[in-house]
Design an enzyme around this catalytic site. Structure first.
Site, PDB file in Angstrom:
ATOM      1  CE  LYS A 280       3.789  -7.296   6.382  1.00  0.00           C
ATOM      2  NZ  LYS A 280       4.661  -7.447   5.191  1.00  0.00           N
TER       3      LYS A 280
ATOM      4  NE  ARG B 243       8.411  -2.460   7.297  1.00  0.00           N
ATOM      5  CZ  ARG B 243       7.218  -2.367   6.701  1.00  0.00           C
ATOM      6  NH1 ARG B 243       6.159  -2.123   7.402  1.00  0.00           N
ATOM      7  NH2 ARG B 243       7.109  -2.540   5.411  1.00  0.00           N
TER       8      ARG B 243
ATOM      9  NE  ARG C   1       2.286  -4.057  -2.972  1.00  0.00           N
ATOM     10  CZ  ARG C   1       2.772  -4.192  -1.730  1.00  0.00           C
ATOM     11  NH1 ARG C   1       2.166  -4.992  -0.865  1.00  0.00           N
ATOM     12  NH2 ARG C   1       3.854  -3.553  -1.381  1.00  0.00           N
TER      13      ARG C   1
ATOM     14  NE  ARG D 163       3.218   0.323  -1.465  1.00  0.00           N
ATOM     15  CZ  ARG D 163       3.311  -0.403  -0.352  1.00  0.00           C
ATOM     16  NH1 ARG D 163       2.262  -1.111   0.068  1.00  0.00           N
ATOM     17  NH2 ARG D 163       4.415  -0.435   0.346  1.00  0.00           N
TER      18      ARG D 163
ATOM     19  NE  ARG E 292       8.835  -1.893   0.169  1.00  0.00           N
ATOM     20  CZ  ARG E 292       7.784  -2.322  -0.513  1.00  0.00           C
ATOM     21  NH1 ARG E 292       7.804  -2.321  -1.817  1.00  0.00           N
ATOM     22  NH2 ARG E 292       6.736  -2.750   0.121  1.00  0.00           N
TER      23      ARG E 292
HETATM   24  P1  AMP Z   1       4.268  -1.214   3.923  1.00  0.00           P
HETATM   25  O1  AMP Z   1       3.011  -0.732   3.289  1.00  0.00           O
HETATM   26  O2  AMP Z   1       4.021  -1.932   5.222  1.00  0.00           O
HETATM   27  O3  AMP Z   1       5.139  -2.005   2.983  1.00  0.00           O
HETATM   28  O4  AMP Z   1       5.100   0.095   4.328  1.00  0.00           O
HETATM   29  C1  AMP Z   1       5.527   1.022   3.340  1.00  0.00           C
HETATM   30  C2  AMP Z   1       6.667   1.866   3.874  1.00  0.00           C
HETATM   31  O5  AMP Z   1       6.240   2.612   5.030  1.00  0.00           O
HETATM   32  C3  AMP Z   1       7.886   1.089   4.359  1.00  0.00           C
HETATM   33  O6  AMP Z   1       8.750   0.708   3.308  1.00  0.00           O
HETATM   34  C4  AMP Z   1       8.518   2.116   5.289  1.00  0.00           C
HETATM   35  O7  AMP Z   1       9.159   3.161   4.569  1.00  0.00           O
HETATM   36  C5  AMP Z   1       7.282   2.719   5.971  1.00  0.00           C
HETATM   37  N1  AMP Z   1       6.917   1.922   7.165  1.00  0.00           N
HETATM   38  C6  AMP Z   1       5.777   1.197   7.361  1.00  0.00           C
HETATM   39  N2  AMP Z   1       5.769   0.613   8.563  1.00  0.00           N
HETATM   40  C7  AMP Z   1       6.944   0.961   9.161  1.00  0.00           C
HETATM   41  C8  AMP Z   1       7.555   0.657  10.404  1.00  0.00           C
HETATM   42  N3  AMP Z   1       6.958  -0.158  11.308  1.00  0.00           N
HETATM   43  N4  AMP Z   1       8.770   1.190  10.670  1.00  0.00           N
HETATM   44  C9  AMP Z   1       9.387   2.016   9.802  1.00  0.00           C
HETATM   45  N5  AMP Z   1       8.883   2.324   8.595  1.00  0.00           N
HETATM   46  C10 AMP Z   1       7.674   1.813   8.266  1.00  0.00           C
END
Ligand code: AMP
Length: 209
Positions: free
Chosen positions: A13, A88, A122, A155, A166
């Site tokens: 994404k 989410r 990644r 990360r 996740r």
């Molecule tokens: P991402 O970079 O989108 O994979 O997000 C990394 C982490 O940020 C996720 O695993 C969550 O802990 C938090 N996070 C990001 N977006 C959301 C969301 N919409 N709702 C809740 N937690 C989020």
């Protein structure tokens, strides 16, 4: 154009969003990047969300919704945006529908094997957030970002235990959004398995560009 990018972690994404932003001249809003920046800055928000993120769990809806509501009120996104990583959960999607209209939801279709391959390799720039891959898309100089010279790192939530968590969280809490948006007639599926250039072409076709 107001878009949501929906899909499991590691579906690509963020990588497609960087390209789509150039094509459509709109802003990318990544809740994950906003939270990571808060953690790096050790702000109150960062201190609150760090352990949750490291464990691969979701930040609570109230905090996340407030953050996005505030971001979407800013001038630079009034003509369009890509929401990358939000909503989410169903409550997040319901809240969003109260403060913003959405034109399309792009659903990144990819099997778990593809996700594991991508997340396992990644590498991310700590400074500009650009995504690399240890095998398919290495930085020219190891550990250094080609674009801004920042440090390229793994990360904490891309470590094996957090990846499993996740994926579980995605299946339980986020995947129901596919039907939620399909029923509203907003969903567009794209095959997210190929390499990025082909995904960009799939995206353009899906958008009628
Ligand atoms: P991402 O970079 O989108 O994979 O997000 C990394 C982490 O940020 C996720 O695993 C969550 O802990 C938090 N996070 C990001 N977006 C959301 C969301 N919409 N709702 C809740 N937690 C989020």
């Amino acid at each position: 154009m107001k878009l949501i990018f929906l899909g499991p972690p590691g579906a690509g994404k963020g990588t497609l969003a960087v390209k789509a932003v150039e094509i459509l001249k709109i802003q990318q809003i990544s809740t994950g990047s906003i939270f990571r920046a808060a953690v790096a800055a050790e702000s109150t928000l960062g201190l609150k969300v760090k352990a949750i993120m490291d464990a691969g769990q979701l930040v609570d809806d109230e905090t996340t919704i407030a953050l996005v509501r505030e971001r979407l009120a800013m001038n630079d996104v009034q003509n369009g945006f890509i929401l990358d990583g939000f909503p989410r959960t169903i409550p997040q999607a319901q809240a969003l529908s109260e403060f913003s209209a959405i034109d399309k939801v792009v659903n990144f279709d990819i099997p778990d094997s593809g996700v594991l391959e991508r997340l396992g390799g990644r590498r991310v720039c700590r400074k500009c957030g650009f995504n690399f891959h240890a095998v398919f898309n290495k930085p020219k100089q190891e550990g250094i970002c080609d674009h801004c010279g920042g440090e390229v790192y793994i990360r904490d939530d891309d470590k094996p235990e957090a990846i499993q968590k996740r994926l579980e969280v995605y299946r339980e809490q986020t995947a129901p959004l596919i039907d939620f948006y399909r029923q509203k007639g907003l969903l567009v599926d794209i095959d997210a398995r190929p390499m990025v250039d082909e995904i960009v072409e799939n995206f353009k076709k899906a958008m009628g560009l």
